[in-house]
Design a protein around this motif. Structure first.
Motif, PDB file in Angstrom:
ATOM      1  N   GLU A  65       0.763  -1.265   0.018  1.00 20.20           N
ATOM      2  CA  GLU A  65       0.052   0.119   0.026  1.00 20.20           C
ATOM      3  C   GLU A  65       0.925   1.325   0.171  1.00 20.20           C
ATOM      4  OE1 GLU A  65      -3.651   0.667   2.435  1.00 20.20           O
ATOM      5  OE2 GLU A  65      -2.342   1.424   3.579  1.00 20.20           O
ATOM      6  N   VAL A  66       0.818   1.895  -0.786  1.00 19.94           N
ATOM      7  CA  VAL A  66       1.590   3.349  -1.109  1.00 19.94           C
ATOM      8  C   VAL A  66       0.912   4.477  -0.997  1.00 19.94           C
ATOM      9  CG1 VAL A  66       2.857   4.566  -3.072  1.00 19.94           C
ATOM     10  CG2 VAL A  66       3.041   1.896  -3.100  1.00 19.94           C
ATOM     11  N   THR A  67       1.253   5.310   0.017  1.00 18.12           N
ATOM     12  CA  THR A  67       0.696   6.491   0.400  1.00 18.12           C
ATOM     13  C   THR A  67       1.653   7.553  -0.321  1.00 18.12           C
ATOM     14  OG1 THR A  67      -0.156   5.712   2.311  1.00 18.12           O
ATOM     15  CG2 THR A  67      -0.139   8.215   1.915  1.00 18.12           C
ATOM     16  N   TYR A  68       0.865   8.374  -1.410  1.00 15.82           N
ATOM     17  CA  TYR A  68       1.544   9.301  -2.287  1.00 15.82           C
ATOM     18  C   TYR A  68       1.135  10.790  -2.192  1.00 15.82           C
ATOM     19  CZ  TYR A  68      -1.523   8.372  -5.683  1.00 15.82           C
ATOM     20  OH  TYR A  68      -2.708   8.262  -6.624  1.00 15.82           O
ATOM     21  N   ASP A  69       1.897  11.621  -2.404  1.00 15.18           N
ATOM     22  CA  ASP A  69       1.334  12.958  -2.886  1.00 15.18           C
ATOM     23  C   ASP A  69       1.017  13.077  -4.351  1.00 15.18           C
ATOM     24  OD1 ASP A  69       1.112  15.779  -3.246  1.00 15.18           O
ATOM     25  OD2 ASP A  69       2.683  16.292  -1.759  1.00 15.18           O
ATOM     26  N   PRO A  70       0.097  13.283  -4.679  1.00 16.21           N
ATOM     27  CA  PRO A  70      -0.307  13.446  -5.991  1.00 16.21           C
ATOM     28  C   PRO A  70       0.260  14.808  -6.851  1.00 16.21           C
ATOM     29  CG  PRO A  70      -2.533  13.513  -4.806  1.00 16.21           C
ATOM     30  CD  PRO A  70      -1.334  13.322  -3.822  1.00 16.21           C
ATOM     31  N   ASP A  71       0.405  15.762  -5.846  1.00 17.85           N
ATOM     32  CA  ASP A  71       1.112  16.788  -6.448  1.00 17.85           C
ATOM     33  C   ASP A  71       2.503  16.582  -6.790  1.00 17.85           C
ATOM     34  OD1 ASP A  71      -1.150  18.435  -6.479  1.00 17.85           O
ATOM     35  OD2 ASP A  71      -0.594  19.047  -4.297  1.00 17.85           O
ATOM     36  N   LYS A  72       3.109  15.737  -6.308  1.00 14.37           N
ATOM     37  CA  LYS A  72       4.759  15.187  -6.404  1.00 14.37           C
ATOM     38  C   LYS A  72       4.903  14.001  -7.492  1.00 14.37           C
ATOM     39  CE  LYS A  72       6.001  17.718  -2.201  1.00 14.37           C
ATOM     40  NZ  LYS A  72       6.492  17.291  -0.946  1.00 14.37           N
ATOM     41  N   VAL A  73       3.831  13.215  -7.389  1.00 19.21           N
ATOM     42  CA  VAL A  73       4.105  11.895  -8.423  1.00 19.21           C
ATOM     43  C   VAL A  73       2.714  11.518  -8.676  1.00 19.21           C
ATOM     44  CG1 VAL A  73       4.092  10.240  -6.412  1.00 19.21           C
ATOM     45  CG2 VAL A  73       5.172   9.494  -8.592  1.00 19.21           C
ATOM     46  N   THR A  74       2.438  11.322 -10.140  1.00 13.94           N
ATOM     47  CA  THR A  74       1.377  10.797 -10.542  1.00 13.94           C
ATOM     48  C   THR A  74       1.008   9.339 -10.315  1.00 13.94           C
ATOM     49  OG1 THR A  74       2.155  10.219 -12.739  1.00 13.94           O
ATOM     50  CG2 THR A  74       1.368  12.694 -12.242  1.00 13.94           C
ATOM     51  N   TYR A  75      -0.241   8.890 -10.381  1.00 16.38           N
ATOM     52  CA  TYR A  75      -0.745   7.606 -10.186  1.00 16.38           C
ATOM     53  C   TYR A  75       0.060   7.033 -11.566  1.00 16.38           C
ATOM     54  CZ  TYR A  75      -3.386   3.447  -9.750  1.00 16.38           C
ATOM     55  OH  TYR A  75      -3.893   2.173  -9.475  1.00 16.38           O
ATOM     56  N   ASP A  76      -0.224   7.476 -12.794  1.00 17.84           N
ATOM     57  CA  ASP A  76       0.571   6.905 -13.935  1.00 17.84           C
ATOM     58  C   ASP A  76       2.149   6.649 -13.765  1.00 17.84           C
ATOM     59  OD1 ASP A  76      -1.392   6.616 -16.125  1.00 17.84           O
ATOM     60  OD2 ASP A  76      -1.437   8.709 -16.587  1.00 17.84           O
TER      61      ASP A  76
END
Length: 163
Positions: A65-76
């Motif tokens: 399970e990856v928690t990420y910042d969509p402003d810094k890395v895209t889901y793509d």
């Protein structure tokens, strides 16, 4: 949790691509990833242990399970990492690791993730001479793996999975 990066915006992505130690390590290196957790998803047993999952009887997959910042890395971009770290043409295995717990799967958390995951699988299939075995499924309940599985490579200094 130590090692987490601070961010005001967070989303989750969940991937199964073989042994979760390798998968977690790959995503931890990606800028914009805030944290990761190794665990299990997609089975029928409540609160499964690693030993139970390894029997193949729970139906769970080892996932990260990856928690990420969509402003810094895209889901793509996360999908690109996913496709690059395993062989999506193998059914219920990755290299020497064999069993349903090692299957290739993308668990999506919303309709946008589903759309992007399906489009990426189509792109990968067009470039492959073999059928892509990766399934794309709605995310279910995530069960965190035992503590010794979390950031395994960092804790042990090992850099590989399997035999």
């Amino acid at each position: 949790m130590s090692g987490e990066r601070q961010s005001s915006k967070q989303e989750k992505a969940t991937f199964g691509a073989g042994c979760f130690w390798h998968v977690e390590d790959a995503f931890l290196k990606e800028p914009g990833v805030i944290s990761t957790q190794s665990g299990f998803m997609g089975g029928t047993t409540e609160n499964p242990t690693y030993e139970e999952v390894c029997t193949g009887r729970t139906g769970h997959t080892e996932v990260v399970e990856v928690t990420y910042d969509p402003d810094k890395v895209t889901y793509d971009r996360l999908l690109d990492v996913f496709w690059s770290i395993h062989d999506p043409t193998q059914v219920n295995r990755q290299g020497p690791d064999i069993g349903v717990q090692y299957r290739s799967v993308i668990f999506y958390h919303n309709a946008e993730q589903q759309k992007l995951a399906e489009a990426s699988r189509e792109r990968i299939q067009k470039a492959s001479s073999k059928p892509i075995a990766t399934s794309i499924e709605p995310a279910g309940k995530f069960y965190r793996a035992e503590e010794y599985h979390q950031r395994y490579f960092e804790k042990t200094g090992r850099r590989c999975c399997g035999v």
